[in-house]
Scaffold this motif. Structure first.
Motif, mmCIF file in Angstrom:
data_model
loop_
_atom_site.group_PDB
_atom_site.id
_atom_site.type_symbol
_atom_site.label_atom_id
_atom_site.label_comp_id
_atom_site.label_asym_id
_atom_site.label_seq_id
_atom_site.Cartn_x
_atom_site.Cartn_y
_atom_site.Cartn_z
ATOM 1 N N VAL A 46 0.870 -1.179 0.000
ATOM 2 C CA VAL A 46 0.000 0.000 0.000
ATOM 3 C C VAL A 46 0.908 1.230 0.000
ATOM 4 C CG1 VAL A 46 -1.691 1.303 1.361
ATOM 5 C CG2 VAL A 46 -1.816 -1.197 1.271
ATOM 6 N N GLY A 47 0.574 2.231 -0.794
ATOM 7 C CA GLY A 47 1.353 3.462 -0.840
ATOM 8 C C GLY A 47 1.071 4.332 0.374
ATOM 9 N N VAL A 48 2.143 4.788 1.037
ATOM 10 C CA VAL A 48 2.018 5.647 2.216
ATOM 11 C C VAL A 48 2.801 6.931 1.943
ATOM 12 C CG1 VAL A 48 2.446 5.852 4.690
ATOM 13 C CG2 VAL A 48 1.868 3.620 3.721
ATOM 14 N N THR A 49 2.133 8.090 2.107
ATOM 15 C CA THR A 49 2.787 9.373 1.849
ATOM 16 C C THR A 49 3.089 10.159 3.119
ATOM 17 O OG1 THR A 49 0.636 10.439 1.534
ATOM 18 C CG2 THR A 49 1.753 9.609 -0.442
ATOM 19 N N ASP A 50 2.402 9.869 4.208
ATOM 20 C CA ASP A 50 2.574 10.603 5.448
ATOM 21 C C ASP A 50 3.904 10.222 6.103
ATOM 22 O OD1 ASP A 50 2.227 10.607 8.585
ATOM 23 O OD2 ASP A 50 0.843 12.110 7.799
ATOM 24 N N GLU A 51 4.785 11.203 6.274
ATOM 25 C CA GLU A 51 6.127 10.933 6.819
ATOM 26 C C GLU A 51 6.081 10.416 8.256
ATOM 27 O OE1 GLU A 51 9.062 10.794 5.232
ATOM 28 O OE2 GLU A 51 7.915 11.195 3.411
ATOM 29 N N ALA A 52 5.177 10.936 9.071
ATOM 30 C CA ALA A 52 5.065 10.464 10.456
ATOM 31 C C ALA A 52 4.606 9.005 10.477
ATOM 32 C CB ALA A 52 4.097 11.338 11.248
ATOM 33 N N ALA A 53 3.660 8.663 9.609
ATOM 34 C CA ALA A 53 3.188 7.279 9.523
ATOM 35 C C ALA A 53 4.312 6.366 9.054
ATOM 36 C CB ALA A 53 1.988 7.180 8.580
ATOM 37 N N LEU A 54 5.065 6.803 8.058
ATOM 38 C CA LEU A 54 6.181 5.995 7.548
ATOM 39 C C LEU A 54 7.214 5.720 8.636
ATOM 40 C CD1 LEU A 54 6.671 7.619 4.047
ATOM 41 C CD2 LEU A 54 5.974 5.252 4.514
ATOM 42 N N LYS A 55 7.493 6.743 9.440
ATOM 43 C CA LYS A 55 8.464 6.579 10.522
ATOM 44 C C LYS A 55 7.983 5.523 11.522
ATOM 45 C CE LYS A 55 11.101 9.144 13.947
ATOM 46 N NZ LYS A 55 11.377 10.458 14.538
ATOM 47 N N LYS A 56 6.712 5.594 11.883
ATOM 48 C CA LYS A 56 6.165 4.619 12.829
ATOM 49 C C LYS A 56 6.101 3.224 12.221
ATOM 50 C CE LYS A 56 3.658 7.911 15.627
ATOM 51 N NZ LYS A 56 2.376 8.341 16.174
ATOM 52 N N LEU A 57 5.701 3.128 10.957
ATOM 53 C CA LEU A 57 5.622 1.822 10.292
ATOM 54 C C LEU A 57 7.004 1.194 10.135
ATOM 55 C CD1 LEU A 57 2.940 2.672 7.597
ATOM 56 C CD2 LEU A 57 2.666 1.071 9.517
ATOM 57 N N ARG A 58 7.999 2.023 9.897
ATOM 58 C CA ARG A 58 9.369 1.514 9.720
ATOM 59 C C ARG A 58 9.841 0.794 10.992
ATOM 60 N NH1 ARG A 58 12.522 0.698 5.460
ATOM 61 N NH2 ARG A 58 11.797 2.551 4.406
ATOM 62 N N ASN A 59 9.346 1.229 12.147
ATOM 63 C CA ASN A 59 9.738 0.629 13.423
ATOM 64 C C ASN A 59 8.769 -0.436 13.922
ATOM 65 O OD1 ASN A 59 12.127 2.179 13.823
ATOM 66 N ND2 ASN A 59 10.827 3.927 14.270
ATOM 67 N N HIS A 60 7.787 -0.779 13.124
ATOM 68 C CA HIS A 60 6.757 -1.761 13.512
ATOM 69 C C HIS A 60 7.072 -3.078 12.818
ATOM 70 C CE1 HIS A 60 2.950 -3.597 14.351
ATOM 71 N NE2 HIS A 60 2.438 -2.495 14.856
ATOM 72 N N ASN A 61 7.344 -4.133 13.581
ATOM 73 C CA ASN A 61 7.779 -5.396 12.982
ATOM 74 C C ASN A 61 6.681 -6.161 12.250
ATOM 75 O OD1 ASN A 61 6.325 -6.436 15.136
ATOM 76 N ND2 ASN A 61 7.989 -7.718 15.902
ATOM 77 N N HIS A 62 5.459 -5.670 12.252
ATOM 78 C CA HIS A 62 4.379 -6.314 11.506
ATOM 79 C C HIS A 62 4.280 -5.777 10.073
ATOM 80 C CE1 HIS A 62 3.404 -7.646 15.485
ATOM 81 N NE2 HIS A 62 2.227 -8.124 15.152
ATOM 82 N N PHE A 63 5.187 -4.850 9.708
ATOM 83 C CA PHE A 63 5.157 -4.223 8.385
ATOM 84 C C PHE A 63 6.517 -4.326 7.711
ATOM 85 C CE2 PHE A 63 1.631 -2.399 10.605
ATOM 86 C CZ PHE A 63 0.648 -2.250 9.637
ATOM 87 N N GLU A 64 6.498 -4.405 6.379
ATOM 88 C CA GLU A 64 7.713 -4.437 5.578
ATOM 89 C C GLU A 64 7.608 -3.382 4.482
ATOM 90 O OE1 GLU A 64 9.020 -9.105 5.811
ATOM 91 O OE2 GLU A 64 7.828 -8.476 4.099
ATOM 92 N N PHE A 65 8.761 -2.889 4.035
ATOM 93 C CA PHE A 65 8.833 -1.883 2.981
ATOM 94 C C PHE A 65 9.346 -2.516 1.696
ATOM 95 C CE2 PHE A 65 8.138 0.752 6.473
ATOM 96 C CZ PHE A 65 7.933 2.059 6.067
ATOM 97 N N GLN A 66 8.687 -2.220 0.588
ATOM 98 C CA GLN A 66 9.107 -2.754 -0.702
ATOM 99 C C GLN A 66 10.501 -2.248 -1.025
ATOM 100 O OE1 GLN A 66 6.738 -1.565 -4.103
ATOM 101 N NE2 GLN A 66 7.051 -3.559 -5.019
ATOM 102 N N GLY A 67 11.342 -3.142 -1.513
ATOM 103 C CA GLY A 67 12.694 -2.775 -1.886
ATOM 104 C C GLY A 67 13.727 -3.013 -0.802
ATOM 105 N N ASP A 68 13.306 -3.194 0.441
ATOM 106 C CA ASP A 68 14.261 -3.502 1.505
ATOM 107 C C ASP A 68 14.837 -4.891 1.285
ATOM 108 O OD1 ASP A 68 13.705 -1.106 2.721
ATOM 109 O OD2 ASP A 68 12.701 -1.962 4.465
ATOM 110 N N ALA A 69 16.125 -5.052 1.519
ATOM 111 C CA ALA A 69 16.755 -6.362 1.370
ATOM 112 C C ALA A 69 16.092 -7.384 2.284
ATOM 113 C CB ALA A 69 18.250 -6.270 1.665
ATOM 114 N N LYS A 70 15.752 -6.984 3.500
ATOM 115 C CA LYS A 70 15.101 -7.892 4.443
ATOM 116 C C LYS A 70 13.762 -8.363 3.887
ATOM 117 C CE LYS A 70 13.166 -8.100 9.071
ATOM 118 N NZ LYS A 70 12.825 -7.363 10.270
#
Length: 129
Positions: A46-70
């Motif tokens: 899902v596309g996320v544009t809100d920077e505050a949301a992205l910061k929180k999601l980046r630290n949430h282990n139930h979510f992954e970011f497309q393109g990350d090696a992990k």
């Protein structure tokens, strides 16, 4: 092109996020998760544009970011371990995989914990195939 998904991809390049469930419990969880005014269907980006949301999601282990090696490596890991663990004898099959891949684990390890240890080992080793 005015196709809405293309516009979303252009506007959110590098911010495609997916809900994967609880990595400490065999990626269990609901079919979708609502956060920050967005609906995250499990396993779909899902596309996320809100920077505050992205910061929180980046630290949430139930979510992954497309393109990350992990994320790329965990895609493969999630595909085979649940199948190996399924049914009678699944724990023994997981132990065989762990031994073959050089994963250290206590003798009384549960299926979910052993799957987590194998995933961590694979991601740490960078096994892409």
């Amino acid at each position: 092109m005015t196709d809405e998904p293309e516009v979303q991809e252009e506007a959110t390049e590098g911010t495609q996020v997916r809900f994967v469930g609880d990595p400490k419990d065999n990626f269990s969880g609901p079919a979708s998760m609502s956060m920050f005014g967005l609906e995250f269907p499990k396993g779909e980006f899902v596309g996320v544009t809100d920077e505050a949301a992205l910061k929180k999601l980046r630290n949430h282990n139930h979510f992954e970011f497309q393109g990350d090696a992990k994320t790329k490596r965990s895609d493969e890991v999630k595909d085979d371990l649940p199948q190996i663990a399924a049914g009678t004898g699944g724990l023994e099959r997981l132990k065989e995989v762990a031994v073959a891949e050089g994963v250290d684990f206590p003798a009384n390890t549960s299926k979910p914990k052993l799957m987590e240890l194998i995933r961590q080992h694979r991601v740490g080793q960078g096994n892409d195939d």
